[in-house]
Design an enzyme around this catalytic site. Structure first.
Site, PDB file in Angstrom:
ATOM      1  N   GLY A  71       8.678   1.882  -1.966  1.00 52.91           N
ATOM      2  CA  GLY A  71       8.662   2.430  -3.313  1.00 52.91           C
ATOM      3  C   GLY A  71       7.525   3.394  -3.576  1.00 52.91           C
ATOM      4  O   GLY A  71       7.091   4.140  -2.693  1.00 52.91           O
ATOM      5  N   SER A  72       7.004   3.367  -4.777  1.00 54.27           N
ATOM      6  CA  SER A  72       6.062   4.390  -5.242  1.00 54.27           C
ATOM      7  C   SER A  72       4.717   4.383  -4.529  1.00 54.27           C
ATOM      8  O   SER A  72       3.917   5.305  -4.722  1.00 54.27           O
ATOM      9  CB  SER A  72       5.844   4.247  -6.748  1.00 54.27           C
ATOM     10  OG  SER A  72       7.035   4.568  -7.446  1.00 54.27           O
ATOM     11  N   VAL A  73       4.437   3.388  -3.735  1.00 54.72           N
ATOM     12  CA  VAL A  73       3.228   3.441  -2.905  1.00 54.72           C
ATOM     13  C   VAL A  73       3.253   4.703  -2.039  1.00 54.72           C
ATOM     14  O   VAL A  73       2.211   5.298  -1.748  1.00 54.72           O
ATOM     15  CB  VAL A  73       3.125   2.176  -2.020  1.00 54.72           C
ATOM     16  CG1 VAL A  73       2.112   2.378  -0.899  1.00 54.72           C
ATOM     17  CG2 VAL A  73       2.729   0.964  -2.865  1.00 54.72           C
ATOM     18  N   PHE A  74       4.456   5.146  -1.676  1.00 50.26           N
ATOM     19  CA  PHE A  74       4.606   6.338  -0.834  1.00 50.26           C
ATOM     20  C   PHE A  74       4.152   7.611  -1.547  1.00 50.26           C
ATOM     21  O   PHE A  74       3.895   8.624  -0.896  1.00 50.26           O
ATOM     22  CB  PHE A  74       6.063   6.473  -0.382  1.00 50.26           C
ATOM     23  CG  PHE A  74       6.289   6.041   1.042  1.00 50.26           C
ATOM     24  CD1 PHE A  74       6.809   6.910   1.983  1.00 50.26           C
ATOM     25  CD2 PHE A  74       5.962   4.756   1.447  1.00 50.26           C
ATOM     26  CE1 PHE A  74       7.007   6.516   3.285  1.00 50.26           C
ATOM     27  CE2 PHE A  74       6.166   4.341   2.748  1.00 50.26           C
ATOM     28  CZ  PHE A  74       6.678   5.228   3.678  1.00 50.26           C
ATOM     29  N   LYS A  75       4.078   7.572  -2.860  1.00 50.15           N
ATOM     30  CA  LYS A  75       3.585   8.752  -3.579  1.00 50.15           C
ATOM     31  C   LYS A  75       2.142   9.067  -3.178  1.00 50.15           C
ATOM     32  O   LYS A  75       1.715  10.231  -3.246  1.00 50.15           O
ATOM     33  CB  LYS A  75       3.693   8.529  -5.087  1.00 50.15           C
ATOM     34  CG  LYS A  75       5.135   8.522  -5.589  1.00 50.15           C
ATOM     35  CD  LYS A  75       5.246   8.063  -7.019  1.00 50.15           C
ATOM     36  CE  LYS A  75       6.718   7.971  -7.427  1.00 50.15           C
ATOM     37  NZ  LYS A  75       6.927   7.301  -8.713  1.00 50.15           N
TER      38      LYS A  75
END
Length: 578
Positions: free
Chosen positions: A300-304
Site C-alpha cells: 500500500g501507501s508505504v510505497f509512496k
C-alpha cells in the site's frame, strides 16, 4: 641296617657304576625321542591358532554382510550420540538454543525372546509402540532398531523396570529452546538427529556444522556459541506488542521488524501466529508461516515513500513541485482516486502527508515508467532479499511494466514484496541513501559500509527524513509519536485481494517508521493483517492501529537500545535539516 667297609671300596663303586649305566642310557634315549617330537607339536599349535583366526575372519565377513538395518542403525545411533550443535545466543549472550541430554530407547530384535510380551509391556509405557507396524519390526531379523527417540527420564525408568531382553537405551543430544516461541522464526529448528531444518539452525548446517557432525568433530566441547545480532529484550517487546495489537484490533496475523539503519543488523523480527521450536510439528501449520521474509504482500501507501524518493532523486521533481489532485484519474477502465481527497493542487510534502494516490501517480509519470522500474530494482524491491534465513520469498511483479502498472505500483498496488524487503529499502531512505543487506549476525557499521550501495543522494535522504517527520506531526502518523524520540514514518493501508478482486472490507495495514529522525538509529516496521475497527470507531486504517503499535514498541525499546531522549524537544517540532 649296618654298613660294611667293603661298601666304600673302589671295586664296589665300579660295580655300582656299571649297574646304573643302562638306566641312564634309557633316560637319555627317551629325552632324545621327546626332542625329536617337538616340531610336530608346534605345527599342531600353529594349526589351531590359524583355525581360530580363520573363524574370527569368517565371523567378521558374516557381520559385514549381515542385515543392513542392523549395521546402519547402530552406526546411525552412535553418530546421533556424538552429534552436537553450538549454542545460539543473542547479541548480549542470552541463551537462545542449546543441547541437553535425552534418553532414547532401542531394540535388538534378534535378542527378543517373546515379541508379544515385549509389545504388551512396551505399550504400557509408550502406547504408540503397540502398533502392528512395530510388531513387524520386532519380529524381523534386524540387529538394531530405534523404538522412540527422546523419551523422558520417567519413561526410561519405567521401561527399564520391565526387564525386557533385547531392549536398551542410549543417551543423545536433544535441541532445546529456552525462549520457546519468542524467536522461533529466527532461530528455527533442529530435528532429533541434530540437523537444522529451518531458520538459522538450517543456515548453520550449510556453513559447516553438518560436515563437522559427519566427521565426528561436532561435540559439546568442540563448538563455540554462535552469537546473533538479535537483542532478546527487543525481540520480546516486539512480539508482545504485536500480540496485544492483534487482540485489540482483532487482526488475524502481524509482523514486526527492527533494523539498525547503519549496520543492517536485525535487532528483532517477529511474525504472528508463530510456533514453539520445542514442538517442531507446529512449524508445519500454514498459519505459522514466517510472514516477515517468506510472505509477499501489497504494502500500500508505504510505497509512496519510494516513489517520492525516486522522483526527488531524479532531479525532475522538488519539494516545491505541485500536482493537481482535484479529480480522479481514469485510465484503461480503472479509476485512481484518493481515500481522503483534498480535491486541490498539492505540493510534494502535501502529497506525502495526505497520502495522495493521484499526486504520486502523476509524479511517477513525470519521472518515467522505465525510470521507476530501474529505481525499484536499484533499491531492492524487485529481487529476493539476500539474508541468512532460508525461508525467503521472491516478490510478485507485474507481467508488463505499463503506464497503468507504473501508476498503481507507485502507491503499492499490483506489486507484492516481503515486509523485510520493505524495511531494508526503507533503511536506505533515511540513513543517507545507502542500501545495506540485512543480517542476523553481528556486524559493525564499517563492515556494513563495505557492501553497501548508494541508491539515493544524501540530500534526498535528508528530504525523506523531513517528510517522515512531517507525517508524524501533521499527517496519518500522528499516533506513532513518542515524546523525546522524534519518530517519523509513513502509513500504508492496502485492500487485500480475495478471489482475484480487491476486497474493500479486508485490509493489510502497515507503518514504516524510524527514530530519532534528526539522527536515525533504528527502523521499525509493523504490519497488521485484517485489523478491525475498535468499538465506537468506523475506520481501521493504518494510522489508527499500525501507527500506535509502533509507538508502543519504540517507547519500550528505545531505552534498551541506549537512545537518549531529548525531553526539551517540542513534540510538534519538524526540525530536520535538508
Amino acid at each position: 641296617m649296618s654298613l660294611a667297609a667293603s661298601d666304600f671300596s673302589p671295586l664296589a663303586a665300579s660295580a655300582r657304576s656299571r649297574a646304573q649305566a643302562p638306566r641312564v642310557s634309557a633316560v637319555v634315549s627317551r629325552s632324545m625321542a621327546e626332542d625329536a617330537g617337538t616340531p610336530g607339536r608346534v605345527v599342531v599349535v600353529m594349526a589351531v591358532f590359524a583355525l581360530l583366526y580363520g573363524l574370527i575372519a569368517l565371523r567378521l565377513i558374516d557381520l559385514g554382510m549381515s542385515d543392513e538395518t542392523s549395521s546402519s542403525g547402530y552406526i546411525g545411533a552412535q553418530q546421533a550420540i556424538l552429534a552436537a550443535r553450538p549454542d545460539l545466543v543473542d547479541r548480549n549472550g542470552e541463551l537462545l538454543a542449546t543441547d541437553i541430554k535425552a534418553p532414547s530407547v532401542y531394540a535388538e530384535p534378534r535378542k527378543i525372546v517373546d515379541v508379544d510380551e515385549a509389545i504388551d509391556k512396551l505399550s504400557s509405557v509408550l502406547p504408540e509402540l503397540g502398533s502392528d507396524a512395530m510388531r513387524k519390526r520386532l519380529e524381523s531379523d534386524a540387529g538394531f532398531i530405534w523404538l522412540k527417540r527422546e523419551i523422558t527420564p520417567l519413561q526410561r525408568e519405567a521401561i527399564h523396570r520391565l526387564g525386557i531382553p533385547g531392549i536398551g537405551f542410549l543417551t543423545e543430544n536433544r535441541r532445546f529452546y529456552p525462549g520457546g516461541p519468542t524467536a522461533g522464526h529466527i532461530v528455527g529448528i533442529a530435528n532429533v538427529d541434530e540437523q537444522g531444518i529451518a531458520g538459522l539452525e538450517k543456515y548453520l548446517d550449510g556453513q559447516g556444522i553438518a560436515d563437522l557432525q559427519h566427521f565426528g568433530f561436532a561435540t559439546d566441547q568442540a563448538l563455540k556459541p554462535v552469537r546473533l545480532s538479535m537483542d532478546l529484550r527487543v525481540q520480546h517487546v516486539v512480539r508482545d506488542e504485536l500480540s496485544k495489537a492483534m487482540e485489540r484490533y482483532k487482526a488475524i496475523a502481524s509482523v514486526g521488524i527492527v533494523l539498525d539503519v547503519h549496520t543492517g543488523e536485525v535487532m528483532a523480527m517477529s511474525s504472528l501466529p508463530d510456533y514453539d521450536p520445542n514442538d517442531p510439528g507446529e512449524a508445519l501449520k500454514p498459519e505459522n508461516l514466517n510472514r516477515a521474509t517468506a510472505g509477499v504482500y501489497e504494502m500500500g501507501s508505504v510505497f509512496k515513500s519510494f516513489s517520492i524518493a525516486m522522483a526527488l532523486d531524479s532531479g525532475k521533481v522538488t519539494l516545491d513541485s505541485k500536482y493537481d489532485a482535484t479529480k480522479p484519474i481514469r485510465i484503461g477502465g480503472f479509476t485512481i482516486h484518493d481515500f481522503h481527497g483534498t480535491r486541490r493542487v498539492l505540493t510534494v510534502p502535501e502529497i506525502f502527508v495526505h497520502s495522495s494516490n493521484i499526486g504520486t501517480a502523476k509524479m511517477t509519470l513525470d519521472v518515467g515508467i522505465d525510470q521507476q522500474e530501474k529505481f525499484f530494482k536499484r533499491i531492492g524491491l524487485l529481487d529476493k532479499v539476500d539474508t541468512e534465513l532460508p525461508e525467503v520469498a521472491a516478490p510478485l511483479l507485474p507481467r508488463k511494466w505499463s503506464e497503468i502498472t507504473a501508476m498503481t505500483a507507485s502507491y503499492g498496488h499490483g506489486i507484492s514484496v516481503s515486509p523485510m524487503q520493505t524495511a531494508v529499502a526503507g533503511v536506505a531512505l533515511i540513513n543517507g541513501g545507502m542500501l545495506i543487506e540485512p543480517t542476523f549476525f553481528p556486524r559493525t557499521a564499517t563492515e556494513a559500509a563495505k557492501g553497501a550501495k548508494r541508491v539515493i543522494s544524501k540530500r534526498v535522504s535528508d528530504m525523506m527524513r523531513y517528510l517522515f517527520r512531517l507525517n508524524a506531526v501533521e499527517g496519518s502518523g500522528r499516533n506513532a509519536r513518542v515524546a523525546g524520540y522524534m519518530v517519523g514514518g509513513k502509513t500504508g493501508t492496502a485492500d487485500k485481494v480475495v478471489d482475484g478482486r480487491y476486497a474493500h472490507d479486508r485490509r493489510r495495514n502497515s507503518f514504516l517508521a524510524a527514530f530519532p529522525m534528526d539522527d536515525p538509529q533504528y527502523l521499525v516496521l509493523v504490519v497488521l493483517d485484517e485489523p478491525k475497527p475498535e468499538e465506537g470507531k468506523y475506520y481501521a486504517t493504518a494510522g489508527m492501529n499500525a501507527a500506535p503499535t509502533v509507538s508502543k514498541i519504540i517507547a519500550r525499546i528505545a531505552p534498551m537500545l541506549g537512545v537518549v531522549p531529548h525531553m526539551s524537544e517540542d513534540s510538534d517540532t519538524t526540525l530536520v535539516s535538508y
